[in-house]
Design a protein around this motif. Structure first.
Motif, mmCIF file in Angstrom:
data_model
loop_
_atom_site.group_PDB
_atom_site.id
_atom_site.type_symbol
_atom_site.label_atom_id
_atom_site.label_comp_id
_atom_site.label_asym_id
_atom_site.label_seq_id
_atom_site.Cartn_x
_atom_site.Cartn_y
_atom_site.Cartn_z
ATOM 1 N N GLY A 18 -6.748 -17.914 -14.029
ATOM 2 C CA GLY A 18 -6.765 -18.377 -15.412
ATOM 3 C C GLY A 18 -5.859 -17.582 -16.325
ATOM 4 N N MET A 19 -4.677 -17.214 -15.852
ATOM 5 C CA MET A 19 -3.773 -16.376 -16.626
ATOM 6 C C MET A 19 -2.545 -17.179 -17.052
ATOM 7 N N THR A 20 -2.008 -16.833 -18.185
ATOM 8 C CA THR A 20 -0.740 -17.392 -18.622
ATOM 9 C C THR A 20 0.393 -16.613 -17.954
ATOM 10 N N GLN A 21 1.601 -17.155 -18.067
ATOM 11 C CA GLN A 21 2.752 -16.435 -17.521
ATOM 12 C C GLN A 21 2.915 -15.078 -18.178
ATOM 13 N N VAL A 22 2.714 -15.036 -19.496
ATOM 14 C CA VAL A 22 2.874 -13.779 -20.220
ATOM 15 C C VAL A 22 1.856 -12.751 -19.738
ATOM 16 N N ALA A 23 0.599 -13.203 -19.534
ATOM 17 C CA ALA A 23 -0.455 -12.274 -19.089
ATOM 18 C C ALA A 23 -0.166 -11.754 -17.688
ATOM 19 N N LEU A 24 0.277 -12.632 -16.800
ATOM 20 C CA LEU A 24 0.577 -12.196 -15.433
ATOM 21 C C LEU A 24 1.779 -11.268 -15.416
ATOM 22 N N ALA A 25 2.789 -11.595 -16.218
ATOM 23 C CA ALA A 25 3.965 -10.730 -16.285
ATOM 24 C C ALA A 25 3.580 -9.336 -16.773
ATOM 25 N N ARG A 26 2.691 -9.288 -17.783
ATOM 26 C CA ARG A 26 2.255 -7.988 -18.301
ATOM 27 C C ARG A 26 1.468 -7.212 -17.240
ATOM 28 N N ALA A 27 0.611 -7.918 -16.492
ATOM 29 C CA ALA A 27 -0.192 -7.247 -15.466
ATOM 30 C C ALA A 27 0.680 -6.682 -14.351
ATOM 31 N N LEU A 28 1.786 -7.377 -14.042
ATOM 32 C CA LEU A 28 2.666 -6.928 -12.962
ATOM 33 C C LEU A 28 3.813 -6.067 -13.469
ATOM 34 N N ASP A 29 3.815 -5.787 -14.780
ATOM 35 C CA ASP A 29 4.864 -4.976 -15.395
ATOM 36 C C ASP A 29 6.236 -5.615 -15.170
ATOM 37 N N LEU A 30 6.302 -6.941 -15.410
ATOM 38 C CA LEU A 30 7.542 -7.692 -15.287
ATOM 39 C C LEU A 30 7.838 -8.374 -16.613
ATOM 40 N N SER A 31 9.073 -8.762 -16.787
ATOM 41 C CA SER A 31 9.407 -9.542 -17.976
ATOM 42 C C SER A 31 8.960 -10.984 -17.761
ATOM 43 N N ALA A 32 8.597 -11.660 -18.847
ATOM 44 C CA ALA A 32 8.138 -13.040 -18.744
ATOM 45 C C ALA A 32 9.240 -13.942 -18.207
ATOM 46 N N SER A 33 10.487 -13.667 -18.578
ATOM 47 C CA SER A 33 11.598 -14.499 -18.096
ATOM 48 C C SER A 33 11.800 -14.329 -16.593
ATOM 49 N N TYR A 34 11.633 -13.094 -16.101
ATOM 50 C CA TYR A 34 11.783 -12.850 -14.658
ATOM 51 C C TYR A 34 10.677 -13.542 -13.870
ATOM 52 N N VAL A 49 7.608 -6.567 -5.830
ATOM 53 C CA VAL A 49 6.697 -7.464 -6.541
ATOM 54 C C VAL A 49 5.469 -7.755 -5.697
ATOM 55 N N LEU A 50 5.669 -7.955 -4.390
ATOM 56 C CA LEU A 50 4.531 -8.187 -3.496
ATOM 57 C C LEU A 50 3.562 -7.008 -3.528
ATOM 58 N N LEU A 51 4.116 -5.793 -3.515
ATOM 59 C CA LEU A 51 3.260 -4.601 -3.542
ATOM 60 C C LEU A 51 2.496 -4.506 -4.864
ATOM 61 N N LYS A 52 3.136 -4.913 -5.960
ATOM 62 C CA LYS A 52 2.436 -4.922 -7.251
ATOM 63 C C LYS A 52 1.295 -5.934 -7.244
ATOM 64 N N ILE A 53 1.543 -7.122 -6.662
ATOM 65 C CA ILE A 53 0.493 -8.140 -6.573
ATOM 66 C C ILE A 53 -0.683 -7.617 -5.770
ATOM 67 N N ASN A 54 -0.380 -6.925 -4.677
ATOM 68 C CA ASN A 54 -1.444 -6.364 -3.845
ATOM 69 C C ASN A 54 -2.218 -5.292 -4.597
ATOM 70 N N ALA A 55 -1.507 -4.440 -5.330
ATOM 71 C CA ALA A 55 -2.167 -3.339 -6.036
ATOM 72 C C ALA A 55 -3.016 -3.842 -7.197
ATOM 73 N N VAL A 56 -2.524 -4.860 -7.922
ATOM 74 C CA VAL A 56 -3.225 -5.329 -9.116
ATOM 75 C C VAL A 56 -4.367 -6.269 -8.769
ATOM 76 N N PHE A 57 -4.131 -7.181 -7.829
ATOM 77 C CA PHE A 57 -5.125 -8.223 -7.541
ATOM 78 C C PHE A 57 -5.813 -8.064 -6.188
ATOM 79 N N GLY A 58 -5.355 -7.128 -5.359
ATOM 80 C CA GLY A 58 -5.958 -6.952 -4.045
ATOM 81 C C GLY A 58 -5.688 -8.112 -3.110
ATOM 82 N N VAL A 59 -4.601 -8.853 -3.368
ATOM 83 C CA VAL A 59 -4.265 -10.013 -2.546
ATOM 84 C C VAL A 59 -3.492 -9.548 -1.322
ATOM 85 N N ASP A 60 -3.884 -10.032 -0.144
ATOM 86 C CA ASP A 60 -3.183 -9.703 1.085
ATOM 87 C C ASP A 60 -1.774 -10.288 1.006
ATOM 88 N N VAL A 61 -0.762 -9.458 1.235
ATOM 89 C CA VAL A 61 0.618 -9.937 1.144
ATOM 90 C C VAL A 61 0.937 -10.975 2.204
#
Length: 486
Positions: A18-34, A49-61
């Motif tokens: 339930g996140m917007t692009q801006v919220a996800l970009a902020r969580a992953l420390d990325l720019s919204a345009s990227y 980016v995959l490692l950030k997704i794993n660290a923030v959300f615990g998602v298996d890469v």
């Protein structure tokens, strides 16, 4: 790492939370345009980016791996090959190209899995109709026809990438607590059975139905077939300990697998108990370190841990702990008639479900060279190459005139992992011409020029030409009148 475009999967991850692009970009420390470029497949998904997704959300890469994509592609191709003329594929007026299949599998994997599930239900419905046509009772009512129990259990392990983390972790703890030693685990396991459960281990010459283990709970007795080697004895005792000490966990895993009936759940418990036994005799960390040090030399590992060729191969196919992965292997056991009695895959290799395997595969060549490990670099029709090693394993029937067992056991991996294996030495891994062209089976293989083709692919018209025969299913006999004149 090759360029991997996973925009749809990234959008799905965002929608699930339930996140917007801006919220996800902020969580992953990325720019919204990227992030927007990633979601639109204008930029590839990178390892950082995959490692950030794993660290923030615990998602298996592995969720963003192309292994799942390859499985879906193979499954979709089988679906199209299995369709009758006029319903998709060739003969329908608009064939589905391989490029379109790849796009569907890569961009919309959930849709692809739904199509595969619908096709499976379609085939089950056809089987029920066929049974209804043969019904002689006059009632015209058929009970639901679920998939076979062993197929359900096989798919359960396949969905888990043949790695059951809960059992692997528990087995490794038990191996350390009980003081299991490589090659001598049977001693500590027998002691554990006696001290913790009051169960004595004895040898028995004639167990029913050529069983290798019979447990008599009331008598506190575990009978093992006479003649088992130490590694085999250890495995049987470890399996019994799985039922005694991990029974609740085995039941929980079986119940949560979504299986259709009691038979499938019982078979799942047996498979899970066997998994625990292999993990107990061959503890994850120690076995992975030994495998990497030996460059996955199966015989060396067998001698070190006191187990057979098949046991080592099976265990190697399970080493997919996220924090310490081994080479992702596929494991298969087949008899001379081509019946596959075991198949496990930790990665994308997809075994055909509509019959037949390729006679050019080295799993069959191994029968002609008993006692030898037969390596093969093989290439599938989609261009993917693999390194396979196969060897025949046999077991005596226990006496004169008693039929024994003989199988070809094979272990394979993607060609990119081949340099880690001792069996790649001297092979031309980078030369496409050196690879043996194999397929999933004649029914789904499009290699027209294959000298071993038994019949044309499903859904493809047979090329019948009196002057240029591309395919002859059997010798055509001469006309009767001509035979008489001669």
């Amino acid at each position: 790492m090759k360029k991997t475009f996973m925009g749809v999967r990234l959008r799905r991850l965002r929608e699930e939370r339930g996140m917007t692009q801006v919220a996800l970009a902020r969580a992953l420390d990325l720019s919204a345009s990227y992030l927007n470029q990633l979601e639109q497949n204008q930029r590839p998904l990178t390892v950082p980016v995959l490692l950030k997704i794993n660290a923030v959300f615990g998602v298996d890469v592995q969720r963003f791996s192309d292994d799942d994509e390859a499985r879906l592609i193979t499954g979709l191709r089988e679906v199209l090959a299995d369709l009758p003329a006029g319903v998709g594929g060739e003969g329908a007026g608009e064939a589905v190209s391989l490029a379109e299949i790849r796009e569907l599998a890569a961009g919309m994997p959930a849709v692809a899995r739904t199509l595969l599930a619908l096709h499976q239900r379609h085939r089950q419905a056809l089987e029920r109709l066929a049974a209804l046509g043969n019904d002689r009772s006059g009632e015209g009512v058929l009970a639901p026809h679920p998939p076979m129990a062993y197929e359900e259990v096989r798919d359960f392990f396949f969905a888990r990438q043949n790695h059951i983390a809960e059992l692997d972790d528990a087995a490794e703890r038990c191996a350390a607590e009980w003081g299991l030693l490589p090659g001598r685990a049977d001693e500590a396991l027998a002691q554990r059975l006696l001290v913790a459960h009051g169960v004595r281990v004895v040898d028995a010459a004639d167990l029913p139905g050529q069983a290798q283990r019979v447990f008599q709970a009331e008598a506190g007795l575990l009978q093992l077939a006479a003649g088992l080697e130490r590694g085999q004895r250890a495995f049987q005792m470890a399996t019994q300990l799985a039922f005694l000490e991990q029974g609740a966990e085995l039941q929980r895993l079986a119940d949560s697998a979504g299986l259709s009936g009691d038979q499938a759940r019982a078979l799942a418990r047996i498979g899970l108990a066997n998994y625990f036994a292999g993990a107990l005799v061959l503890p994850y960390t120690a076995f992975l370190r030994a495998a990497e040090a030996a460059h996955y030399d199966i015989d060396r590992l067998g001698h070190q841990f006191g187990v057979g060729f098949e046991t080592v191969c099976h265990r190697l196919s399970t080493l997919q702990r996220p924090s310490a992965r081994g080479v992702p292997f596929f494991f298969i056991r087949v008899d001379r008639a081509g019946n596959i009695s075991k198949r496990q895959s930790a990665t994308h290799f997809h075994f055909s479900k509509i019959g037949g395997t390729c006679p050019l595969w080295n799993v069959y060549e191994a029968f002609a060279q008993p006692g030898r490990i037969v390596p093969q670099v093989a290439r599938m029709p989609d261009g993917r190459a693999y390194l396979w090693v196969a060897r025949v394993v046999s077991r005596s029937g226990g006496g004169w005139g008693v039929p024994g067992k003989e199988f070809s056991v094979a272990l394979g991996c993607d060609i990119r992992h081949a340099p880690q294996l001792v069996y790649s030495r001297g092979l031309h891994l980078a030369n496409p011409e050196a690879a043996v062209p194999i397929g999933m089976g004649c029914k789904v293989c499009e290699r027209d020029a294959c000298p071993q083709r038994a019949f044309p692919p499903i859904g493809r018209a047979l090329d019948v030409n009196e002057n240029h025969s591309r395919f002859a299913p059997y010798p055509v006999a001469a006309p009767l009148a001509a035979t008489h004149r001669s």
